[in-house]
Design a protein around this motif. Sequence first.
Motif, PDB file in Angstrom:
ATOM      1  N   PRO A 101      -5.711 -14.187 -35.537  1.00 58.57           N
ATOM      2  CA  PRO A 101      -5.536 -13.750 -34.141  1.00 58.57           C
ATOM      3  C   PRO A 101      -6.905 -13.496 -33.496  1.00 58.57           C
ATOM      4  O   PRO A 101      -7.842 -13.092 -34.180  1.00 58.57           O
ATOM      5  CB  PRO A 101      -4.741 -12.442 -34.257  1.00 58.57           C
ATOM      6  N   ASP A 102      -7.011 -13.782 -32.184  1.00 56.10           N
ATOM      7  CA  ASP A 102      -8.258 -13.492 -31.483  1.00 56.10           C
ATOM      8  C   ASP A 102      -8.349 -11.986 -31.279  1.00 56.10           C
ATOM      9  O   ASP A 102      -7.412 -11.373 -30.769  1.00 56.10           O
ATOM     10  CB  ASP A 102      -8.264 -14.177 -30.101  1.00 56.10           C
ATOM     11  N   ALA A 103      -9.470 -11.412 -31.671  1.00 57.66           N
ATOM     12  CA  ALA A 103      -9.645  -9.966 -31.491  1.00 57.66           C
ATOM     13  C   ALA A 103     -10.863  -9.746 -30.623  1.00 57.66           C
ATOM     14  O   ALA A 103     -11.991  -9.928 -31.082  1.00 57.66           O
ATOM     15  CB  ALA A 103      -9.843  -9.302 -32.852  1.00 57.66           C
ATOM     16  N   PRO A 104     -10.655  -9.392 -29.340  1.00 50.82           N
ATOM     17  CA  PRO A 104     -11.814  -9.173 -28.463  1.00 50.82           C
ATOM     18  C   PRO A 104     -12.750  -8.117 -29.063  1.00 50.82           C
ATOM     19  O   PRO A 104     -12.289  -7.093 -29.572  1.00 50.82           O
ATOM     20  CB  PRO A 104     -11.187  -8.682 -27.163  1.00 50.82           C
ATOM     21  N   ARG A 220      -4.404 -21.023 -16.464  1.00 48.58           N
ATOM     22  CA  ARG A 220      -5.733 -20.421 -16.496  1.00 48.58           C
ATOM     23  C   ARG A 220      -5.816 -19.533 -17.731  1.00 48.58           C
ATOM     24  O   ARG A 220      -4.788 -19.042 -18.228  1.00 48.58           O
ATOM     25  CB  ARG A 220      -5.994 -19.614 -15.219  1.00 48.58           C
ATOM     26  N   LEU A 221      -7.046 -19.319 -18.210  1.00 49.52           N
ATOM     27  CA  LEU A 221      -7.257 -18.535 -19.424  1.00 49.52           C
ATOM     28  C   LEU A 221      -6.792 -17.101 -19.212  1.00 49.52           C
ATOM     29  O   LEU A 221      -7.039 -16.519 -18.160  1.00 49.52           O
ATOM     30  CB  LEU A 221      -8.759 -18.546 -19.727  1.00 49.52           C
ATOM     31  N   ASN A 222      -6.115 -16.566 -20.222  1.00 52.77           N
ATOM     32  CA  ASN A 222      -5.680 -15.177 -20.126  1.00 52.77           C
ATOM     33  C   ASN A 222      -6.890 -14.278 -20.374  1.00 52.77           C
ATOM     34  O   ASN A 222      -7.327 -14.101 -21.504  1.00 52.77           O
ATOM     35  CB  ASN A 222      -4.587 -14.929 -21.180  1.00 52.77           C
ATOM     36  N   ASP A 238     -13.151 -18.914 -16.522  1.00 54.38           N
ATOM     37  CA  ASP A 238     -12.812 -20.322 -16.692  1.00 54.38           C
ATOM     38  C   ASP A 238     -13.136 -21.189 -15.468  1.00 54.38           C
ATOM     39  O   ASP A 238     -12.785 -22.364 -15.441  1.00 54.38           O
ATOM     40  CB  ASP A 238     -11.392 -20.540 -17.200  1.00 54.38           C
ATOM     41  N   ASP A 239     -13.859 -20.631 -14.484  1.00 54.60           N
ATOM     42  CA  ASP A 239     -14.509 -21.479 -13.475  1.00 54.60           C
ATOM     43  C   ASP A 239     -15.838 -21.898 -14.090  1.00 54.60           C
ATOM     44  O   ASP A 239     -16.929 -21.556 -13.605  1.00 54.60           O
ATOM     45  CB  ASP A 239     -14.751 -20.703 -12.171  1.00 54.60           C
ATOM     46  N   ALA A 240     -15.755 -22.614 -15.174  1.00 53.99           N
ATOM     47  CA  ALA A 240     -16.941 -22.844 -16.007  1.00 53.99           C
ATOM     48  C   ALA A 240     -16.640 -23.993 -16.958  1.00 53.99           C
ATOM     49  O   ALA A 240     -15.512 -24.481 -17.024  1.00 53.99           O
ATOM     50  CB  ALA A 240     -17.231 -21.579 -16.814  1.00 53.99           C
ATOM     51  N   VAL A 293      -5.114 -17.937 -28.011  1.00 49.63           N
ATOM     52  CA  VAL A 293      -5.371 -17.939 -26.567  1.00 49.63           C
ATOM     53  C   VAL A 293      -5.200 -19.362 -25.989  1.00 49.63           C
ATOM     54  O   VAL A 293      -4.738 -19.534 -24.847  1.00 49.63           O
ATOM     55  CB  VAL A 293      -6.763 -17.315 -26.285  1.00 49.63           C
ATOM     56  N   LEU A 294      -5.527 -20.372 -26.797  1.00 46.77           N
ATOM     57  CA  LEU A 294      -5.359 -21.756 -26.328  1.00 46.77           C
ATOM     58  C   LEU A 294      -3.902 -22.203 -26.429  1.00 46.77           C
ATOM     59  O   LEU A 294      -3.413 -22.961 -25.581  1.00 46.77           O
ATOM     60  CB  LEU A 294      -6.258 -22.701 -27.125  1.00 46.77           C
TER      61      LEU A 294
END
Length: 518
Positions: A101-104, A220-222, A238-240, A293-294
């Motif tokens: 899992p992604d962990a910020p 859009r990215l969460n 994600d404007d990138a 996330v993807l």
Amino acid sequence: MKRTYDIAVVGSGFAGSLMAMIARRLGHCVVLLERGKHPRFAIGESSTPLSNLLLEDLASRYDLPRLSPLTKWGSWQEHYPNVACGLKRGFTFYHHRLGYPDAPDPNRLNQLLVAASPHNRIADTHWYRAEFDEMFVREAQAIGVDYFDEVKLDSFIDQGDEVELSGNKDGHKVTYQARFVIDATGPRGFLHHALHLPEASLPNYPPTQALFSHFSNVKRLNQTSTSVGSEVPPYRVDDAAVHHVFDGGWIWVLHFNNGITSAGVAAVDEAAARLRLSDGEAAWNNLLNSIPVLAEQFADAKPEQPFVHVQRLSFLSGSICGDKWAMLPSAAGFIDPLLSTGFALTLLGVSRLAHILENDWEKPQFQAQLQNYAAQTKEELLATSELIGSLYANMNNFPVFSALSLLYFASASFSETARRLNKPQLAPLFLLHNHPAFGPACRKLLHRAQGVLSKQDSAALIEDILRAIEPIDLAGLCNPQRRNWYPVNPDDLSNSAHKVEATPDDIMRMLKRCGFSQ
Ligand SMILES: Cc1cc2nc3c(=O)[nH]c(=O)nc-3n(C[C@H](O)[C@H](O)[C@H](O)COP(=O)(O)OP(=O)(O)OC[C@H]3O[C@@H](n4cnc5c(N)ncnc54)[C@H](O)[C@@H]3O)c2cc1C
């Protein structure tokens, strides 16, 4: 009746068409030959401040004012709302462990955000190549370039004073005579085959593959699953050009303003085999499912193009020019989409070839200048491969990966500023490769980064990278308080004015000229 062109440009991507337009503006009789037909799908979409600045310079130097609005998001929207593009405010990176899992991270150690512009109006763009390239070819025709599409060329015959290119179109044999040929057909393109040119090796560079497509219905990215705390990032993340990095590879996601998103993965052979990239769509879906996330972002996505699997991504031609031909950098070599280096390298090459056509055509020094062009092109492609090779070696070591990428951002922003201050001599080669101090220091650091690094080695390397960057850093990249988020801040630039042999006032005037304030 037989007609001999001064210059034949083969390949009508944006770079071939641009080269043809410049040659035409210099008074040459030019033919542009394309194997396919516009509009057509093309990959390679994300521009950078340096590539836009080079395009702007070329447009103004060679009287191509209709191209200038394409160098910034704001003027593009105003002048060409029907040509699709994406807003690119910077470079966004996230690190992932596949299957976890992604962990910020509260310290932002698993992300890197580098802004390229202070606001949208003067921001960079992702070029939706089907429409962008079609526009370039129409512009070329409008100023007198002869254009032929669906031409399948198969030979290049040196006839002494000129070259004969022959092949077929609509089932009929066709020939074109030209005194000089510019190959703009991309890696392993026309001249590579027609002249049986050798491929050169890229030292210390891993074999890599890619898999990509265009998609609709990508969300859009969460942002809540990628950041922690209330601090506002320097731009909407994600404007990138968004890079998702994992051990052995990385994924790009670029949004256009027409509902299409470009996305794909590049990976070293070992990771590509593990991910079974040659399976195409199934491999892509499996990969997305291992990055939550993807998976969420692409849950409803639909591919709008057949998936393309590229078995061998990098390429360097063993020859870059001959006495009646030259390759654009994009035909001479390609390293990787990482850091969007392709357009800048290509436009540097277009600019150098344009200079040669302008100053040395039919002069005794023409051949020597071409050799010089070839040497610079090769050197820049090799420098890029050293950088990207060490980034691949550290995709499982994100702190080192981030520090290495700052070598690129520091040299790119230095080059951009030097050029904007009209001091291009301070940054003649890409990545400041021949800078007396930074060049050799950078090469040593990249070499060190290729080895196996302990925690201590990594920490020492990061420190040394920051030390090497400091004398050319105009963007606050050495400031630890930024914690991996780097906005565009005028104070960073004016405090570092002396590094580009300027005063803070020079910098402020430059920022005003460039539309820095909203
Ligand atoms: C997966 C991937 C992602 C990339 N992402 C980026 C990025 O984000 N940013 C960046 O700066 N660069 C990127 N690049 C590099 C970028 O694609 C190139 O720098 C750029 O496309 C060069 O443009 P061009 O006009 O020279 O060539 P191309 O876009 O390759 O166009 C070549 C043209 O030549 C034609 N052609 C080919 N063979 C023949 C022939 N025999 N006869 C006649 N015509 C022919 C083709 O049909 C095509 O129209 C990427 C490259 C790849 C592979």
